[in-house]
Design a protein around this motif. Structure first.
Motif, PDB file in Angstrom:
ATOM      1  N   ARG A 372       6.827   9.877 -11.464  1.00  0.00           N
ATOM      2  CA  ARG A 372       5.679  10.757 -11.659  1.00  0.00           C
ATOM      3  C   ARG A 372       4.426   9.899 -11.697  1.00  0.00           C
ATOM      4  O   ARG A 372       4.378   8.889 -12.396  1.00  0.00           O
ATOM      5  CB  ARG A 372       5.836  11.545 -12.964  1.00  0.00           C
ATOM      6  N   MET A 373       3.410  10.319 -10.948  1.00  0.00           N
ATOM      7  CA  MET A 373       2.191   9.517 -10.799  1.00  0.00           C
ATOM      8  C   MET A 373       0.966  10.363 -11.113  1.00  0.00           C
ATOM      9  O   MET A 373       0.807  11.464 -10.572  1.00  0.00           O
ATOM     10  CB  MET A 373       2.093   8.975  -9.370  1.00  0.00           C
ATOM     11  N   ILE A 374       0.090   9.869 -11.983  1.00  0.00           N
ATOM     12  CA  ILE A 374      -1.153  10.542 -12.346  1.00  0.00           C
ATOM     13  C   ILE A 374      -2.280   9.975 -11.483  1.00  0.00           C
ATOM     14  O   ILE A 374      -2.572   8.778 -11.545  1.00  0.00           O
ATOM     15  CB  ILE A 374      -1.474  10.335 -13.834  1.00  0.00           C
ATOM     16  N   PHE A 375      -2.913  10.849 -10.691  1.00  0.00           N
ATOM     17  CA  PHE A 375      -3.969  10.346  -9.808  1.00  0.00           C
ATOM     18  C   PHE A 375      -5.367  10.774 -10.263  1.00  0.00           C
ATOM     19  O   PHE A 375      -6.332  10.746  -9.484  1.00  0.00           O
ATOM     20  CB  PHE A 375      -3.717  10.750  -8.351  1.00  0.00           C
ATOM     21  N   ALA A 376      -5.501  11.141 -11.544  1.00  0.00           N
ATOM     22  CA  ALA A 376      -6.806  11.528 -12.097  1.00  0.00           C
ATOM     23  C   ALA A 376      -7.550  10.291 -12.565  1.00  0.00           C
ATOM     24  O   ALA A 376      -7.761  10.059 -13.752  1.00  0.00           O
ATOM     25  CB  ALA A 376      -6.612  12.509 -13.236  1.00  0.00           C
ATOM     26  N   THR A 377      -7.952   9.502 -11.608  1.00  0.00           N
ATOM     27  CA  THR A 377      -8.698   8.275 -11.870  1.00  0.00           C
ATOM     28  C   THR A 377      -9.730   8.109 -10.764  1.00  0.00           C
ATOM     29  O   THR A 377      -9.832   8.961  -9.863  1.00  0.00           O
ATOM     30  CB  THR A 377      -7.735   7.074 -11.945  1.00  0.00           C
ATOM     31  N   SER A 378     -10.495   7.053 -10.806  1.00  0.00           N
ATOM     32  CA  SER A 378     -11.466   6.850  -9.727  1.00  0.00           C
ATOM     33  C   SER A 378     -10.729   6.573  -8.428  1.00  0.00           C
ATOM     34  O   SER A 378      -9.607   6.043  -8.410  1.00  0.00           O
ATOM     35  CB  SER A 378     -12.396   5.686 -10.060  1.00  0.00           C
ATOM     36  N   THR A 379     -11.364   6.928  -7.329  1.00  0.00           N
ATOM     37  CA  THR A 379     -10.748   6.676  -6.022  1.00  0.00           C
ATOM     38  C   THR A 379     -10.518   5.186  -5.814  1.00  0.00           C
ATOM     39  O   THR A 379      -9.529   4.777  -5.185  1.00  0.00           O
ATOM     40  CB  THR A 379     -11.643   7.244  -4.912  1.00  0.00           C
ATOM     41  N   ALA A 380     -11.384   4.360  -6.372  1.00  0.00           N
ATOM     42  CA  ALA A 380     -11.218   2.908  -6.236  1.00  0.00           C
ATOM     43  C   ALA A 380      -9.959   2.436  -6.957  1.00  0.00           C
ATOM     44  O   ALA A 380      -9.200   1.616  -6.419  1.00  0.00           O
ATOM     45  CB  ALA A 380     -12.443   2.192  -6.783  1.00  0.00           C
ATOM     46  N   ILE A 381      -9.719   2.924  -8.163  1.00  0.00           N
ATOM     47  CA  ILE A 381      -8.515   2.522  -8.894  1.00  0.00           C
ATOM     48  C   ILE A 381      -7.274   3.060  -8.198  1.00  0.00           C
ATOM     49  O   ILE A 381      -6.261   2.359  -8.068  1.00  0.00           O
ATOM     50  CB  ILE A 381      -8.582   2.999 -10.355  1.00  0.00           C
ATOM     51  N   LEU A 382      -7.331   4.313  -7.742  1.00  0.00           N
ATOM     52  CA  LEU A 382      -6.184   4.875  -7.012  1.00  0.00           C
ATOM     53  C   LEU A 382      -5.890   4.048  -5.767  1.00  0.00           C
ATOM     54  O   LEU A 382      -4.719   3.738  -5.474  1.00  0.00           O
ATOM     55  CB  LEU A 382      -6.476   6.323  -6.630  1.00  0.00           C
ATOM     56  N   THR A 383      -6.927   3.668  -5.039  1.00  0.00           N
ATOM     57  CA  THR A 383      -6.731   2.866  -3.834  1.00  0.00           C
ATOM     58  C   THR A 383      -6.100   1.520  -4.167  1.00  0.00           C
ATOM     59  O   THR A 383      -5.187   1.052  -3.464  1.00  0.00           O
ATOM     60  CB  THR A 383      -8.072   2.664  -3.114  1.00  0.00           C
ATOM     61  N   GLU A 384      -6.552   0.880  -5.229  1.00  0.00           N
ATOM     62  CA  GLU A 384      -5.976  -0.399  -5.636  1.00  0.00           C
ATOM     63  C   GLU A 384      -4.504  -0.237  -6.006  1.00  0.00           C
ATOM     64  O   GLU A 384      -3.666  -1.068  -5.633  1.00  0.00           O
ATOM     65  CB  GLU A 384      -6.757  -0.975  -6.811  1.00  0.00           C
ATOM     66  N   ALA A 385      -4.172   0.837  -6.726  1.00  0.00           N
ATOM     67  CA  ALA A 385      -2.776   1.079  -7.092  1.00  0.00           C
ATOM     68  C   ALA A 385      -1.915   1.267  -5.848  1.00  0.00           C
ATOM     69  O   ALA A 385      -0.816   0.688  -5.738  1.00  0.00           O
ATOM     70  CB  ALA A 385      -2.674   2.293  -8.001  1.00  0.00           C
ATOM     71  N   LEU A 386      -2.406   2.042  -4.887  1.00  0.00           N
ATOM     72  CA  LEU A 386      -1.646   2.284  -3.664  1.00  0.00           C
ATOM     73  C   LEU A 386      -1.516   1.008  -2.841  1.00  0.00           C
ATOM     74  O   LEU A 386      -0.464   0.750  -2.237  1.00  0.00           O
ATOM     75  CB  LEU A 386      -2.311   3.394  -2.849  1.00  0.00           C
ATOM     76  N   ASN A 387      -2.565   0.201  -2.804  1.00  0.00           N
ATOM     77  CA  ASN A 387      -2.487  -1.081  -2.091  1.00  0.00           C
ATOM     78  C   ASN A 387      -1.411  -1.973  -2.699  1.00  0.00           C
ATOM     79  O   ASN A 387      -0.618  -2.601  -1.985  1.00  0.00           O
ATOM     80  CB  ASN A 387      -3.835  -1.795  -2.135  1.00  0.00           C
ATOM     81  N   ARG A 388      -1.395  -2.029  -4.029  1.00  0.00           N
ATOM     82  CA  ARG A 388      -0.390  -2.854  -4.701  1.00  0.00           C
ATOM     83  C   ARG A 388       1.029  -2.341  -4.421  1.00  0.00           C
ATOM     84  O   ARG A 388       1.938  -3.137  -4.135  1.00  0.00           O
ATOM     85  CB  ARG A 388      -0.634  -2.843  -6.205  1.00  0.00           C
ATOM     86  N   MET A 389       1.217  -1.035  -4.518  1.00  0.00           N
ATOM     87  CA  MET A 389       2.540  -0.458  -4.280  1.00  0.00           C
ATOM     88  C   MET A 389       2.980  -0.699  -2.838  1.00  0.00           C
ATOM     89  O   MET A 389       4.141  -1.024  -2.570  1.00  0.00           O
ATOM     90  CB  MET A 389       2.526   1.033  -4.604  1.00  0.00           C
ATOM     91  N   GLU A 390       2.032  -0.562  -1.914  1.00  0.00           N
ATOM     92  CA  GLU A 390       2.349  -0.774  -0.506  1.00  0.00           C
ATOM     93  C   GLU A 390       2.731  -2.224  -0.232  1.00  0.00           C
ATOM     94  O   GLU A 390       3.674  -2.503   0.529  1.00  0.00           O
ATOM     95  CB  GLU A 390       1.150  -0.356   0.341  1.00  0.00           C
ATOM     96  N   ARG A 391       2.016  -3.160  -0.852  1.00  0.00           N
ATOM     97  CA  ARG A 391       2.360  -4.565  -0.673  1.00  0.00           C
ATOM     98  C   ARG A 391       3.741  -4.871  -1.257  1.00  0.00           C
ATOM     99  O   ARG A 391       4.512  -5.641  -0.681  1.00  0.00           O
ATOM    100  CB  ARG A 391       1.299  -5.452  -1.329  1.00  0.00           C
ATOM    101  N   ALA A 392       4.057  -4.245  -2.394  1.00  0.00           N
ATOM    102  CA  ALA A 392       5.375  -4.464  -2.995  1.00  0.00           C
ATOM    103  C   ALA A 392       6.479  -3.947  -2.085  1.00  0.00           C
ATOM    104  O   ALA A 392       7.509  -4.616  -1.881  1.00  0.00           O
ATOM    105  CB  ALA A 392       5.447  -3.788  -4.355  1.00  0.00           C
ATOM    106  N   LEU A 393       6.272  -2.766  -1.511  1.00  0.00           N
ATOM    107  CA  LEU A 393       7.268  -2.211  -0.591  1.00  0.00           C
ATOM    108  C   LEU A 393       7.356  -3.040   0.683  1.00  0.00           C
ATOM    109  O   LEU A 393       8.448  -3.248   1.225  1.00  0.00           O
ATOM    110  CB  LEU A 393       6.912  -0.759  -0.254  1.00  0.00           C
ATOM    111  N   ALA A 394       6.218  -3.522   1.160  1.00  0.00           N
ATOM    112  CA  ALA A 394       6.232  -4.351   2.368  1.00  0.00           C
ATOM    113  C   ALA A 394       7.001  -5.640   2.114  1.00  0.00           C
ATOM    114  O   ALA A 394       7.695  -6.149   3.010  1.00  0.00           O
ATOM    115  CB  ALA A 394       4.802  -4.655   2.814  1.00  0.00           C
ATOM    116  N   GLY A 395       6.879  -6.210   0.921  1.00  0.00           N
ATOM    117  CA  GLY A 395       7.604  -7.420   0.596  1.00  0.00           C
ATOM    118  C   GLY A 395       9.105  -7.210   0.636  1.00  0.00           C
ATOM    119  O   GLY A 395       9.855  -8.060   1.125  1.00  0.00           O
ATOM    120  N   VAL A 396       9.560  -6.072   0.172  1.00  0.00           N
ATOM    121  CA  VAL A 396      10.995  -5.763   0.223  1.00  0.00           C
ATOM    122  C   VAL A 396      11.459  -5.655   1.665  1.00  0.00           C
ATOM    123  O   VAL A 396      12.490  -6.198   2.056  1.00  0.00           O
ATOM    124  CB  VAL A 396      11.281  -4.454  -0.538  1.00  0.00           C
TER     125      VAL A 396
END
Length: 404
Positions: A372-396
């Motif tokens: 479950r993911m809460i996206f009620a934050t600034s678009t900048a913070i959401l983008t940073e979170a998605l970038n981090r998650m994407e990099r983690a998945l790309a590493g796998v």
């Protein structure tokens, strides 16, 4: 018209905030700051009308017990606000309480037989699966399905079978946390016929009703004629105006007889709603509608960004979010490939991305590979979170090794 700025919050500010959302999970990843996306509150501030009112109370030292006048005003404000959803309620059937879960406790204790099970469609808001046990009730989980159209659907046959097993109460969340659905009138009418035929009851959680996105229309279950004999509905300004810590909700009985039976006991419930919460709820409903409207537009943009990014992640599914600021992400395909090793997806992202999400298993059996993911934050913070998650998945994917 005044334009409100929801972009100003950044990671440094949230890390210093000290709220449980941002402090409960110390960062153990390679990133300097963990991003809190597990608790259903917003990082987007409060309406200026609410802020000014609270500051004024502080300047006056006005923190005494709440007056009957304020209680009546808040009930009246709730009734007027509810009309926006085609929901007509009366003051005699509307009571104040500290929170929405109090409505569930009332429904269990006063309107069901001792020991009868409670039905909870899943994925569910986590306390719905644990609170009934505090009242010596078993929970019958009825898993819902994510359709090809991206919408979660109730399992009506499963609900009917659960009533046949002796359950007397169904917990309904609409808009649906964490699925993001706004159930249609047709869906609710079908459900009401099942409940009515079984002689059952419904507790309806509408705390996210002020958070309809992109003009989505939510039908209130308790407003249906067929549901008027068996429903207790809870609403609050807590989510839509970001004031959960002020502790005030409104409990609405669809049936006059139920309301009359509860009325002699109401003070024990309404008496623990906070003074500021009661007052701020009225201010939200009466004066801060424009702030909420612009907020919903901002959240819709975040939702669209999240959906677009997740759609590009191979092996990940996400239901369409029509209301709430909550997404439920399904990583089952990646988990089956061994991408997360011995970790759950939530543990994986906390460790590899510094992003804290809610464990899917907390939302029901069979959702161990979801988050479950809460996206009620600034678009900048959401983008940073998605970038981090994407990099983690790309590493796998790049190295072909699970996280250990």
């Amino acid at each position: 018209m005044r334009q409100f700025d929801f972009d100003s919050v950044d990671l440094d500010a949230m890390a210093r905030s000290g709220t449980v959302k941002w402090s409960a999970f110390p960062n153990s990843s390679d990133y300097p700051e963990a991003i809190g996306m597990w608790l259903a509150e917003m990082d987007l501030g409060i309406a200026p009308e609410v802020r000014d009112f609270i500051v004024g109370c502080a300047d006056r030292g006005d923190f005494g017990y709440v007056s009957d006048e304020w209680r009546k005003r808040t009930v009246g404000a709730t009734i007027a606000w509810a009309r926006d959803f085609g929901w007509e309620i009366s003051p005699e059937r509307t009571f104040l309480s500290p929170d929405v879960l109090t409505g569930l406790r009332i429904s269990i204790d006063r309107f069901t037989s001792a020991g009868s099970p409670v039905i909870v469609p899943t994925p569910a808001y986590m306390p719905f699966l644990t609170l009934p046990h505090e009242h010596d009730r078993d929970v019958i989980e009825v898993p819902s399905a994510l359709g090809e159209d991206g919408l979660w659907r109730l399992d009506y046959e499963g609900i009917e079978a659960a009533f046949a097993r002796g359950a007397e109460l169904l917990v309904l969340c609409n808009p649906w946390n964490p699925a993001g659905r706004c159930l249609t009138r047709g869906e609710l009418e079908r459900l009401a016929r099942i409940v009515d035929a079984a002689g059952g009851r419904v507790f309806e959680d509408c705390v996210h009703l002020p958070l309809l996105l992109d003009g989505a229309e939510a039908a209130v279950y308790g407003a249906l004629d067929v549901a008027s004999r068996h429903t207790v509905t809870a609403v609050a300004a807590s989510k839509g105006w970001n004031i959960p810590g002020l502790k005030c909700a409104q409990i609405v009985f669809a049936d006059e007889g139920d309301a009359a039976a509860f009325a002699p006991h109401a003070h024990a419930v309404s008496g623990v709603a906070s003074t500021l919460g009661v007052q701020a709820a009225a201010v939200c409903y009466e004066e801060a509608g424009e702030w909420n409207r612009q907020l919903r537009g901002y959240l819709s943009g975040n939702r669209d960004l999240l959906e677009a990014r997740v759609a590009a992640w191979d092996g990940v599914r996400m239901g369409r979010v029509e209301g709430t600021y909550i997404a439920f992400l399904d990583f089952a395909q990646l988990a089956e490939r061994g991408a997360f090793g011995d970790l759950t997806p939530a543990q994986f992202f906390a460790r590899r991305a510094g992003v804290t999400l809610t464990e899917g298993r907390s939302c029901g059996r069979g959702f161990e590979s979801s988050c479950r993911m809460i996206f009620a934050t600034s678009t900048a913070i959401l983008t940073e979170a998605l970038n981090r998650m994407e990099r983690a998945l790309a590493g796998v994917r790049k190295y072909g090794t699970p996280c250990a």
